[in-house]
Design a protein around this motif. Sequence first.
Motif, PDB file in Angstrom:
ATOM      1  N   TYR A 388       0.818  -1.210   0.000  1.00 38.92           N
ATOM      2  CA  TYR A 388       0.000   0.000   0.000  1.00 38.92           C
ATOM      3  C   TYR A 388       0.858   1.269   0.000  1.00 38.92           C
ATOM      4  CZ  TYR A 388      -4.462  -2.384   0.831  1.00 38.92           C
ATOM      5  OH  TYR A 388      -5.596  -3.147   0.700  1.00 38.92           O
ATOM      6  N   LYS A 389       2.145   1.120   0.239  1.00 43.79           N
ATOM      7  CA  LYS A 389       3.037   2.280   0.292  1.00 43.79           C
ATOM      8  C   LYS A 389       3.610   2.563  -1.094  1.00 43.79           C
ATOM      9  CE  LYS A 389       5.766   5.309   2.494  1.00 43.79           C
ATOM     10  NZ  LYS A 389       5.281   6.516   3.178  1.00 43.79           N
ATOM     11  N   PRO A 394       4.477  11.255  -4.916  1.00 37.26           N
ATOM     12  CA  PRO A 394       4.408  11.386  -3.456  1.00 37.26           C
ATOM     13  C   PRO A 394       4.392  10.007  -2.802  1.00 37.26           C
ATOM     14  CG  PRO A 394       2.235  11.714  -4.393  1.00 37.26           C
ATOM     15  CD  PRO A 394       3.178  11.555  -5.550  1.00 37.26           C
ATOM     16  N   ARG A 395       5.215   9.833  -1.775  1.00 38.40           N
ATOM     17  CA  ARG A 395       5.344   8.530  -1.125  1.00 38.40           C
ATOM     18  C   ARG A 395       4.229   8.342  -0.090  1.00 38.40           C
ATOM     19  NH1 ARG A 395      10.304   9.960  -2.883  1.00 38.40           N
ATOM     20  NH2 ARG A 395      11.594   8.288  -3.720  1.00 38.40           N
ATOM     21  N   TYR A 396       3.001   8.246  -0.588  1.00 36.97           N
ATOM     22  CA  TYR A 396       1.846   8.124   0.297  1.00 36.97           C
ATOM     23  C   TYR A 396       1.605   6.672   0.677  1.00 36.97           C
ATOM     24  CZ  TYR A 396      -0.787   6.474  -3.792  1.00 36.97           C
ATOM     25  OH  TYR A 396      -1.215   5.751  -4.879  1.00 36.97           O
ATOM     26  N   HIS A 397       0.874   6.476   1.777  1.00 36.48           N
ATOM     27  CA  HIS A 397       0.455   5.141   2.184  1.00 36.48           C
ATOM     28  C   HIS A 397      -1.038   5.019   1.882  1.00 36.48           C
ATOM     29  CE1 HIS A 397      -0.081   1.427   4.340  1.00 36.48           C
ATOM     30  NE2 HIS A 397       1.178   1.418   4.730  1.00 36.48           N
ATOM     31  N   GLY A 398      -1.399   4.044   1.061  1.00 38.31           N
ATOM     32  CA  GLY A 398      -2.787   3.901   0.645  1.00 38.31           C
ATOM     33  C   GLY A 398      -3.747   3.727   1.802  1.00 38.31           C
ATOM     34  N   ARG A 399      -3.313   3.028   2.839  1.00 42.58           N
ATOM     35  CA  ARG A 399      -4.192   2.826   4.004  1.00 42.58           C
ATOM     36  C   ARG A 399      -4.485   4.153   4.691  1.00 42.58           C
ATOM     37  NH1 ARG A 399      -0.815   0.236   8.058  1.00 42.58           N
ATOM     38  NH2 ARG A 399      -0.129   2.398   8.291  1.00 42.58           N
ATOM     39  N   ASP A 400      -3.445   4.950   4.924  1.00 40.16           N
ATOM     40  CA  ASP A 400      -3.635   6.211   5.628  1.00 40.16           C
ATOM     41  C   ASP A 400      -4.407   7.215   4.774  1.00 40.16           C
ATOM     42  OD1 ASP A 400      -2.186   4.991   7.602  1.00 40.16           O
ATOM     43  OD2 ASP A 400      -0.290   5.941   7.056  1.00 40.16           O
ATOM     44  N   CYS A 401      -4.184   7.185   3.468  1.00 35.39           N
ATOM     45  CA  CYS A 401      -4.967   8.045   2.580  1.00 35.39           C
ATOM     46  C   CYS A 401      -6.434   7.613   2.559  1.00 35.39           C
ATOM     47  CB  CYS A 401      -4.390   8.010   1.163  1.00 35.39           C
ATOM     48  SG  CYS A 401      -2.805   8.852   1.007  1.00 35.39           S
TER      49      CYS A 401
END
Length: 806
Positions: A388-389, A394-401
């Motif tokens: 998910y990372k 942008p190095r976003y985390h899919g779970r946190d997004c």
Amino acid sequence: MIERLLSRVLQSDELSSIYPRAPFDSFIMPLRTDSLFANQTTDAPAAAGFALVAVERAFDRAPEGLTYLIPTGLAMLPEGARVLVPLGRGDQPTAGWIVRKGADLSELTTLGCNPAKLKFLLAQDVSEAVLPSELLALARWISGYYACPIGMTLAGILPSAVRKQVGRITRVFYGLAEVEVDATPPKLTKRQREVLDAIRVMELPAEQAAVLRATGLSSAATLKRLAELGCLRTSKRSTIEAEWSMSAVGSVAAVEPTTTQREAVDRIATTFDTFAQHLLFGVTGSGKTEVYIRLIQRCLARGKKALLLVPEIALTPQTAGRIIARFPDSRVAILHSGLTASQRNLMWSLASDGAADVIVGARSAVFAPVPDGTLGLVIVDEEHETSYKQDSAPRYHGRDCAIRRAQLARCPVVLGSATPSLESWWNATVRKSSALHRLPERAPGLCVPKVTIVDFASERRQFRDNKVHLIGPMLERGMRETLDAQGQVLLLLNRRGYANYIACADQRCGWTAQCSECDAGMICHQDRIASLQWVRCHHCQAEQQLPRNCPQCGKTVTVFGLGTQRVEEELLRLFPMLEENKSLVRVDGDTMQTAKHFHNCLGRFASGEIRVLMGTQMIAKGLDFPNVRLVGVISADTALSLPDFRAGERTFQLVSQVSGRCGRGGTAGRAIVQTFYPDNPAIRLAAAHDFETFASQELQDRREFGLPPARRLARLTIRDASEAIARENAETLAHAIQAIAATNPQSAEVRGPQPARLSRVAGFYRFEIELLHDSAVEISRILAAARSADLLPLGERLSVDVDPVS
């Protein structure tokens, strides 16, 4: 400057309680206007207002966007519209997004802008794409929290197929219509009755082409007439929906939920229409997918949309197939990078137009353009997965997004896993920001697998030859018994290639095969059919033929270690009845280049054609096959020796997840785990299916050492082809970061600079700086100030990773 940056921190208690704790809109930095804006010509059109436009460039000097005037002809364009703007001295037409509009030109003065020096928007982009305000707000948060220009963030949201407006393809399906008991049956011709009788014996819903073949019709006119008379119902599906609905893997029939499933559904459903965070912790095979489906059913009944994320592209066909089969009257959009251009365009349009009721996809599906106010449920399956990372900006985390997306939509978010990430477990058990729902038992008809830990060091002593043995006696016996009983076998080794250590046979020489561009060893690969061996670097992908002799002393080169290709070779020797790529298939990054390859492989495994499926972690998650009676872990130690504080957590998750793939039929399953460290807590507790004890012990260690999730972490990596320049740049940046951190009495800990764990990759030397603090707010403050001071230049020389997972 810092005070101005902090002045916009959100005041809402609800917003500040979300994970990760961060000022979502707080660190959008103040607008700058300078020589970026050229003079307008005297015959410029009248302005209907102004707009801040985030151009799709690696451009961070104006974090809120560049300021442009809006011509009267484009006055109706909303925020979130994709437009073309003149950029630079040459007025190069450049795509960008309207992130803010203003009608009062006098406001420009307060922003420090001179309207006479501003340029006008050129036109709306040909894609005519408009992002919902919720998605635009999500992009703003990602830009601020993950320290990435908003233009780059928005550029990654819109698929290229949508920009190009590639055509759409649909298929028509037919099924029998439900007729009321008191309804008067329509008068049908003899031919119409014959066609209807032929359709009744088909497996429905069926594609129009299949119905025409079965009924002998030359055109669809008769079918359309039967639909008009109310005898048939029709539905249109995209090509990809059609393919996946006809090849759903596993059971799709509705089942009666267990007591714990029903309780979880009821408790989560009470939070509809409000933001709430839920952690669904259920052992493998406990029926988490059924809980998801029941929640989606209730969500759709409320007239809302549902978003379901899965960790891998390869798992989307299986999950989407089940959703399509359980909701035949609803439209399902599938979003991930493995689709064709036309499929991606169609799926995006379905979501954007509000026609899709359920959106299923991998990490990038979190950006589905669901219309504002219609998203009612967000689900993240296997939330612990590191896939998910995002590994590039942008190095976003899919779970946190996904959590942030649910908060913006004011709907519940459900994180599901049998082995939750310690971050999510911390939020549920320590911070209490998530509601915890347990499914402690497997669903009816599924048996808890018996897990046996094998001390492979002891087993190796039983071999009397000098050959490399990767499959021990116990695992070999278990495989023979399973295959004789017509069962299927899953084998896991999370290391691809043939062998991972190439060295000179003379120990006094000491030569080993190392990549010339990376501080990493080369991996041996082979093509058995062509009798060819070569070495490859898994970091920069450099390749060369395997040398026969040592380049230093001329003696023979030997190959040690293990990889999936070597296991495959041993399996073919031990079990001659297995055929390569037929009854035995290897699944890794070398054999499964696309999601379609993997999906076809799963279909063959479901049909029983494949008897032994062996591969990397691709086979360790989310698969549900009732005839899998044995799971073998070739080596549970591959991650334990890595210099990563999450090594134990990853090992526990991998062993536990792959063990849960068996015992899903009427026969009890068995898992055999080979290891050189049988007493390691991660392996021992995974075999006992005891996540809570493992999590308690691991969190205690994390607290003592000040590591996530007890503290928050950001990592800055500085690269350069010169080691001296890389070190000097890292030291300069570290001193500047320390100065910014020191402005807060409770300053963050700044570690480094220090050489990265892998100190050189693809010819670039790498140094790291780490920021640690109890609060993500403080880390965001430091990064925002560094961006404002132009300390974080964009490009390959520097990367910023907030909440890194590796």
